[in-house]
Design a protein around this motif. Structure first.
Motif, PDB file in Angstrom:
ATOM      1  N   SER A 356      70.951 -15.097 128.806  1.00 48.00           N
ATOM      2  CA  SER A 356      70.467 -15.679 130.054  1.00 48.00           C
ATOM      3  C   SER A 356      70.748 -14.747 131.209  1.00 48.00           C
ATOM      4  CB  SER A 356      71.086 -17.055 130.285  1.00 48.00           C
ATOM      5  OG  SER A 356      72.461 -16.934 130.451  1.00 48.00           O
ATOM      6  N   PHE A 357      69.776 -14.629 132.061  1.00 50.86           N
ATOM      7  CA  PHE A 357      69.894 -13.805 133.262  1.00 50.86           C
ATOM      8  C   PHE A 357      69.499 -14.687 134.424  1.00 50.86           C
ATOM      9  CE2 PHE A 357      68.883 -10.968 129.798  1.00 50.86           C
ATOM     10  CZ  PHE A 357      69.883 -10.015 129.907  1.00 50.86           C
ATOM     11  N   ALA A 358      70.306 -14.620 135.437  1.00 47.56           N
ATOM     12  CA  ALA A 358      70.122 -15.507 136.588  1.00 47.56           C
ATOM     13  C   ALA A 358      69.981 -16.926 136.056  1.00 47.56           C
ATOM     14  CB  ALA A 358      68.903 -15.077 137.401  1.00 47.56           C
ATOM     15  N   SER A 359      68.901 -17.624 136.379  1.00 47.83           N
ATOM     16  CA  SER A 359      68.776 -18.995 135.902  1.00 47.83           C
ATOM     17  C   SER A 359      67.823 -19.085 134.720  1.00 47.83           C
ATOM     18  CB  SER A 359      68.289 -19.870 137.052  1.00 47.83           C
ATOM     19  OG  SER A 359      67.090 -19.308 137.541  1.00 47.83           O
ATOM     20  N   LYS A 360      67.472 -17.939 134.175  1.00 46.81           N
ATOM     21  CA  LYS A 360      66.471 -17.969 133.110  1.00 46.81           C
ATOM     22  C   LYS A 360      67.136 -17.828 131.745  1.00 46.81           C
ATOM     23  CE  LYS A 360      62.511 -16.013 135.543  1.00 46.81           C
ATOM     24  NZ  LYS A 360      61.665 -14.821 135.613  1.00 46.81           N
ATOM     25  N   HIS A 361      66.602 -18.558 130.762  1.00 44.38           N
ATOM     26  CA  HIS A 361      67.130 -18.456 129.406  1.00 44.38           C
ATOM     27  C   HIS A 361      66.093 -17.799 128.513  1.00 44.38           C
ATOM     28  CE1 HIS A 361      70.220 -20.934 130.945  1.00 44.38           C
ATOM     29  NE2 HIS A 361      69.418 -21.996 131.088  1.00 44.38           N
ATOM     30  N   PHE A 362      66.568 -16.931 127.654  1.00 41.03           N
ATOM     31  CA  PHE A 362      65.661 -16.204 126.777  1.00 41.03           C
ATOM     32  C   PHE A 362      66.158 -16.266 125.344  1.00 41.03           C
ATOM     33  CE2 PHE A 362      65.567 -14.105 130.892  1.00 41.03           C
ATOM     34  CZ  PHE A 362      64.219 -13.934 131.131  1.00 41.03           C
ATOM     35  N   VAL A 363      65.227 -16.273 124.407  1.00 41.62           N
ATOM     36  CA  VAL A 363      65.578 -16.020 123.020  1.00 41.62           C
ATOM     37  C   VAL A 363      65.426 -14.521 122.814  1.00 41.62           C
ATOM     38  CG1 VAL A 363      64.926 -16.387 120.620  1.00 41.62           C
ATOM     39  CG2 VAL A 363      64.872 -18.273 122.219  1.00 41.62           C
ATOM     40  N   HIS A 364      66.449 -13.895 122.309  1.00 37.65           N
ATOM     41  CA  HIS A 364      66.437 -12.445 122.155  1.00 37.65           C
ATOM     42  C   HIS A 364      66.236 -12.097 120.679  1.00 37.65           C
ATOM     43  CE1 HIS A 364      68.807  -8.417 122.541  1.00 37.65           C
ATOM     44  NE2 HIS A 364      67.520  -8.245 122.360  1.00 37.65           N
ATOM     45  N   LEU A 365      65.131 -11.448 120.378  1.00 39.09           N
ATOM     46  CA  LEU A 365      64.810 -11.075 119.001  1.00 39.09           C
ATOM     47  C   LEU A 365      65.234  -9.626 118.787  1.00 39.09           C
ATOM     48  CD1 LEU A 365      63.002 -13.561 119.630  1.00 39.09           C
ATOM     49  CD2 LEU A 365      61.261 -12.555 118.189  1.00 39.09           C
ATOM     50  N   ILE A 366      66.186  -9.420 117.918  1.00 35.22           N
ATOM     51  CA  ILE A 366      66.728  -8.072 117.718  1.00 35.22           C
ATOM     52  C   ILE A 366      66.164  -7.489 116.425  1.00 35.22           C
ATOM     53  CG2 ILE A 366      68.849  -6.707 117.525  1.00 35.22           C
ATOM     54  CD1 ILE A 366      70.236  -9.217 118.865  1.00 35.22           C
ATOM     55  N   PRO A 367      65.444  -6.407 116.539  1.00 34.20           N
ATOM     56  CA  PRO A 367      64.783  -5.851 115.347  1.00 34.20           C
ATOM     57  C   PRO A 367      65.674  -4.879 114.579  1.00 34.20           C
ATOM     58  CG  PRO A 367      64.105  -4.643 117.264  1.00 34.20           C
ATOM     59  CD  PRO A 367      65.101  -5.645 117.744  1.00 34.20           C
TER      60      PRO A 367
END
Lengths: 572, 485
Positions: A356-367
């Motif tokens: 999460s950065f600032a107020s945003k949430h992300f799913v992080h796909l690591i290849p």
């Protein structure tokens, strides 16, 4: 019955360049662009007067895409520059300023435009031959084994965009990030056809620039995921995560029928039938040990719930732009059918986590293989962020161009002044057969060459926005800036420490002369030398491919405009 | 193809491509067809059937080494999915022009779905040596190396320029140049059929690029084949007109040079009085070089027709030149040898065609065509006693000079006068014209141009009233018979 309006006669302008209106517009545009040029360039605020989006910029791409130019002649100029920028991203202002300057200088010569065009084409070929030759004194080769020259290139691009509002640590930080991101996109194992990966810029506005970072893989914004729960993803036997990528909608909406009619008997629900089919796909995904489902469009809540219960992470609304990098990164084929899903379409991932950065949430796909990466780019406000994004994209593009042709040109006005001194030297030593081939006299050639050199030098001069003086030396032909406020009587050599690009230091007798004000009396000089060593830690460098193209485009466009003897405009 | 792949699967070696004119996914309904859903199971089964048929089709294409689908319509996601799964690249939304061009190059018809018989062999496939993405400037394109079944090899010409508008101009100029080259190998002779035949033979693009000697030989053969109908026979000219032979000797320093002969004027249309007039003028452009005799020609013509008494003076400009593209253009010499072949009688206007413009005839640029025509029309006007014809001839002759006048206006002052005097003096003395320009222009095109201009002028001069109307003119249908009024 429709009324017919009388057709207006077309507007007919002969010898457009001699018209005051055109000259005024041209010098206005030229002045505007010159004031934007370089690290000390002045910013332009573009807005439409009724509120809404405001753009603060000094970049040609932003200015030209928003500025409406009325005169057809200037439209030719802006279209040319925009085409150049779409291919090279960089050196747009250089191209535009040089083009305006060439038009103004050539116009003031009392030589037939066809002769001017022939001579200027010859001058361009002299320049291009010189820039492409080994003896060229204004280019450096880029060594990809060390980061030094690459850092200089990126650094120069970032500092030349003052509207990004960066301070020195921020520039350094972003330079590192951009280089890191570029390195990610270079494949580790190169087969016959090397394809560069992709760097996706993820916007985070309202944060410090220093919070920006680079992550390998793709980030997909997911507002609904709760941070509290750790993400548990099912892994297949080889400890990989199987990913299924859907490009077809999984919302359960009815499949759009073709022409013709469809009769549905009472009591039958096609929607239920579709949902059942979606759940069947879900069952197959479970039995195929898929751990992550990404859908370009919407996933039906029931299917999402079903997948969640079976420990499959479902991410929807990924958007079209992410599909290609996702497919490239995971090796999966986007599935376009919910009626049969082939197991060969699945791809694999190393890991999935939540960021999460600032107020945003992300799913992080690591290849496994990191040819795709994400640059999380932060800046305080939207306008500055937009400008920074353009700068980062330019830097990325310049690095790609440089890997193709590992050369760079000296920046800070030095390439322009060096090229001008080379042309002044070269044009004095041409054989008479050259003039015969071009069908011009030596005097005509000298006049056009002088106009050409003055145009190049005026580009270097436009880097200076304060009252200071600009010098050039006779030995290297580089460009030197004297800060304002010094009395004109002082010795020139006491005032300068290093040249514009930073390669030459003040090593005594370089025989400086003023660049402006010397017009009309070109000094006869020798061929400018290659610099002996370098003084500064940081050189100012420009992209070789972009600057070469800019030089060509500027001259060709100027020739095209000089050649126009009539403008006929349809006013209907 | 100026669009990107929808999906691209790299494929090495020869591959096959199929043209697709319609959506490939089998539809459940069609216009006028009702699809009745009895149960949910049946509905899903139908969709599954549709999907599995799509898969089967792609498998079938793959088995037939089809690796490229060129579709004129947008295909559904499921098609793209299976295409990618089975290694078939897809390009969508091709324009009808592109489809037509590919059909012409490859000779294949668009793929027609086989109905239920999905395993039938796919015959309509185009062979390509490669198929790959290509980056042009900032635009991604599809580059396919089709194996041509036509007489020409398809190729692309990439024009670069600073602005799109300039590129469009360059493209238009290039089309113009192509049209000119095609016209260059047309010729004007007696019978329309002959011309059509000859033109067809020489119009293939190969001919433009093949070496001159072959073209010349072919042209010669064509002429020899038509000696019965052509009054001017190349062989006869060679032997029977002393002036020509002399010129040959002078110029034959270059052994491959080929003497060509063409004339300024040709047959009349019959339907247009003015064109006939022009032709008549041109026919009579003759001058009085009595030393040139061509008895055999005269004899031929006498056999041909005897009724009318029009003086038929033919001017044959013998040009010695090679048509090598881009080679030896400077060496091109042009000798103007006017000669007269006596009086001959021609019965009807159409029979003026004993003089022809040979295929591939060219003249140096720079107003030489106009000055030659001007000279001969004036000459003709002097000979003719009727004052009306003389006046009109002089008007036409002077109008022709407006072209060189415009050409020489931009350079030094009075250079037109200099050019004019030089050229006319050379013509009077029967000397070669002083040539400085390197370019050439097609005589056939010039001939067509003069005819069109005269036609247009006549039409304009025949209008006696211009009526302005306030509403757009409607095209009157043919079936509006007189009864309606």
């Amino acid at each position: 019955m429709s009324r017919l309006e009388a057709k207006k006669p077309p507007l007919f302008i002969s010898e457009p360049l001699t018209k005051d209106a055109v000259s005024q517009s041209l010098s206005l545009l030229s002045g505007l662009l010159k004031s934007c040029y370089g690290p000390a360039g002045r910013l332009k605020q573009l807005h439409n007067g009724v509120g809404g989006y405001v753009c603060t910029t000094s970049q040609s791409s932003a200015i030209f895409s928003r500025l409406s130019v009325s005169h057809p002649i200037l439209r030719v100029l802006t279209a040319s520059v925009q085409n150049h920028v779409s291919r090279f991203s960089d050196c747009g202002l250089f191209t535009a300023i040089l083009c305006c300057s060439l038009i103004e200088n050539f116009k003031s010569l009392s030589i037939a435009s066809c002769t001017v065009i022939k001579i200027s084409k010859h001058l361009l070929s002299l320049c291009m031959d010189y820039l492409k030759s080994e003896v060229c004194g204004c280019r450096v080769s880029v060594d990809f084994c060390s980061l030094e020259t690459l850092r200089c290139l990126v650094h120069s691009i970032l500092t030349s965009k003052p509207a990004c509002m960066l301070n020195k640590p921020e520039v350094d930080h972003l330079t590192t990030l951009i280089l890191k991101a570029f390195m990610f996109t270079v494949p580790c194992h190169v087969e016959t056809n090397a394809v560069l990966g992709k760097c996706i810029i993820v916007p985070v506005k309202g944060r410090r620039v220093l919070d920006s970072t680079v992550l390998p893989g793709v980030l997909i914004e997911t507002p609904e995921i709760q941070l509290a729960k750790p993400l548990t993803v099912k892994r297949s036997c080889s400890n990989m995560i199987k990913i299924a990528l859907f490009c077809v909608s999984m919302s359960g909406d009815l499949f759009n029928p073709e022409e013709g009619t469809m009769t549905v008997h009472h009591g039958i629900s096609l929607e239920m039938s579709e949902l059942n089919q979606l759940l069947n796909v879900g069952k197959q995904l479970v039995s195929d040990e898929v751990g992550l489902v990404v859908c370009q469009k919407v996933i039906h809540p029931s299917l999402k719930q079903y997948l969640k219960e079976n420990h499959i992470v479902a991410v929807d609304r990924a958007g079209l732009s992410l599909m290609e990098p996702l497919s490239q990164m995971t090796g999966s084929k986007p599935i376009g059918s919910i009626h049969s899903v082939s197991p060969s379409s699945y791809g694999s991932l190393k890991d999935v986590c939540i960021e999460s950065f600032a107020s945003k949430h992300f799913v992080h796909l690591i290849p496994n293989d990191t040819v795709v990466c994400s640059l999380i780019l932060c800046n305080r406000n939207e306008t500055a962020w937009d400008e920074l994004k353009r700068a980062c994209e330019t830097a990325e593009h310049v690095l790609q161009l440089t890997i193709k042709e590992p050369l760079a040109l000296l920046g800070g006005g030095c390439t322009e002044t060096h090229l001008a001194s080379y042309i002044r030297h070269k044009s004095c030593s041409l054989s008479t057969s050259t003039f015969k081939d071009i069908d011009c006299s030596q005097t005509q050639y000298q006049l056009v060459a002088d106009g050409f050199c003055r145009s190049l030098e005026s580009v270097a001069c436009s880097l200076n926005h304060d009252d200071g003086e600009i010098l050039t030396d006779v030995v290297y032909g580089h460009c030197w800036f004297v800060p304002s406020g010094f009395p004109s009587v002082s010795n020139l050599s006491d005032l300068v420490s290093k040249c514009g690009c930073g390669i030459n230091g003040n090593s005594g007798n370089l025989n400086w002369r003023l660049l402006q004000g010397q017009f009309g009396s070109p000094i006869i000089q020798g061929c400018p030398k290659e610099p002996s060593g370098k003084v500064a830690d940081f050189l100012t460098l420009d992209c070789f491919a972009a600057k070469c193209s800019g030089l060509q485009v500027a001259l060709e466009t100027a020739n095209l405009i000089l050649d126009l003897s009539y403008v006929i405009e349809d006013q209907n | 193809l100026r669009r990107d792949f929808t999906t691209y699967c790299p494929a090495g070696g020869d591959l096959r491509a199929v043209l697709v004119p319609e959506p490939l996914r089998p539809p459940l309904t069609a216009p006028g067809v009702e699809f009745v859903v009895d149960s949910e199971g049946q509905y899903q089964a139908s969709l599954r059937w549709s999907s599995s048929r799509t898969e089967a089709l792609m498998k079938h294409l793959q088995r037939n080494n089809v690796k490229l689908l060129l579709s004129s319509v947008k295909q559904e996601e499921v098609i793209i999915y299976y295409a990618k799964l089975y290694g078939v690249s897809v390009v969508e939304c091709l324009s009808s022009e592109e489809m037509a061009l590919i059909r012409e190059i490859t000779g294949v018809s668009p793929y027609a779905s086989f109905g239920d018989d999905i395993h039938r062999e796919i015959t309509e496939t185009a062979v390509a040596a490669f198929c790959e993405p290509l980056l042009l400037g900032s635009q991604r394109c599809v580059h396919v190396g089709f194996t041509s079944v036509c007489t020409f090899q398809p190729h692309c010409l990439i024009l670069c320029g600073p602005v799109d508008g300039v590129n469009e101009l360059h493209a238009a100029a290039l089309h113009g140049a192509f049209t000119m080259l095609q016209q260059l190998f047309k010729r004007v002779d007696q019978r329309e059929e002959c011309r059509a035949e000859a033109t067809e033979k020489q119009l293939t693009i190969e001919d433009i690029f093949c070496n001159t000697n072959r073209v010349s030989e072919r042209q010669l053969k064509t002429h020899k084949g038509e000696t019965e109908v052509q009054i001017v026979d190349p062989d006869l000219q060679g032997s029977d007109s002393p002036a020509c032979v002399q010129t040959n000797l002078q110029i034959l320093s270059n052994p491959t040079s080929h003497i060509k002969e063409f004339s300024v004027a040709t047959e009349g249309d019959g339907s247009s009085r003015d064109i006939q007039k022009l032709c008549a003028k041109c026919e009579r452009l003759g001058d009085s070089h009595e030393n040139c005799k061509s008895n055999s020609l005269v004899a031929n013509q006498k056999n041909y027709s005897t009724a009318a008494s029009a003086v038929d003076n033919a001017i044959v400009i013998t040009a010695c030149e090679r048509l090598d593209v881009g080679k030896d253009l400077e060496k091109t010499t042009c000798n103007i040898v006017p000669f007269k072949h006596g009086k001959s009688c021609v019965s009807i206007a159409q029979n003026y065609s004993n003089i022809l413009i040979e295929a591939g005839s060219v003249l140096p640029v720079g107003g030489y065509f106009e000055i030659l025509l001007h000279y001969y029309i004036q000459h003709y006007a002097k000979q003719f006693q009727q004052s009306e014809v003389t006046v009109i001839s002089n008007v036409v002759a002077d109008a022709l000079l407006s072209i060189p006048k415009a050409l020489y206006r931009t350079t030094e002052q009075n250079s037109f006068t200099k050019f004019y005097l030089k050229a006319i003096n050379a013509l009077r003395k029967n000397q070669p014209l002083p040539m400085t320009e390197k370019g050439l222009e097609s005589v056939y095109c010039k001939y067509q141009l003069v005819i069109s201009v005269l036609h247009c002028v006549t039409e304009l001069l025949s209008i006696d009233l211009v009526i302005g109307v306030k509403r757009p003119l409607q095209k009157i249908e043919d079936n509006d018979s007189e009864d309606d009024f």
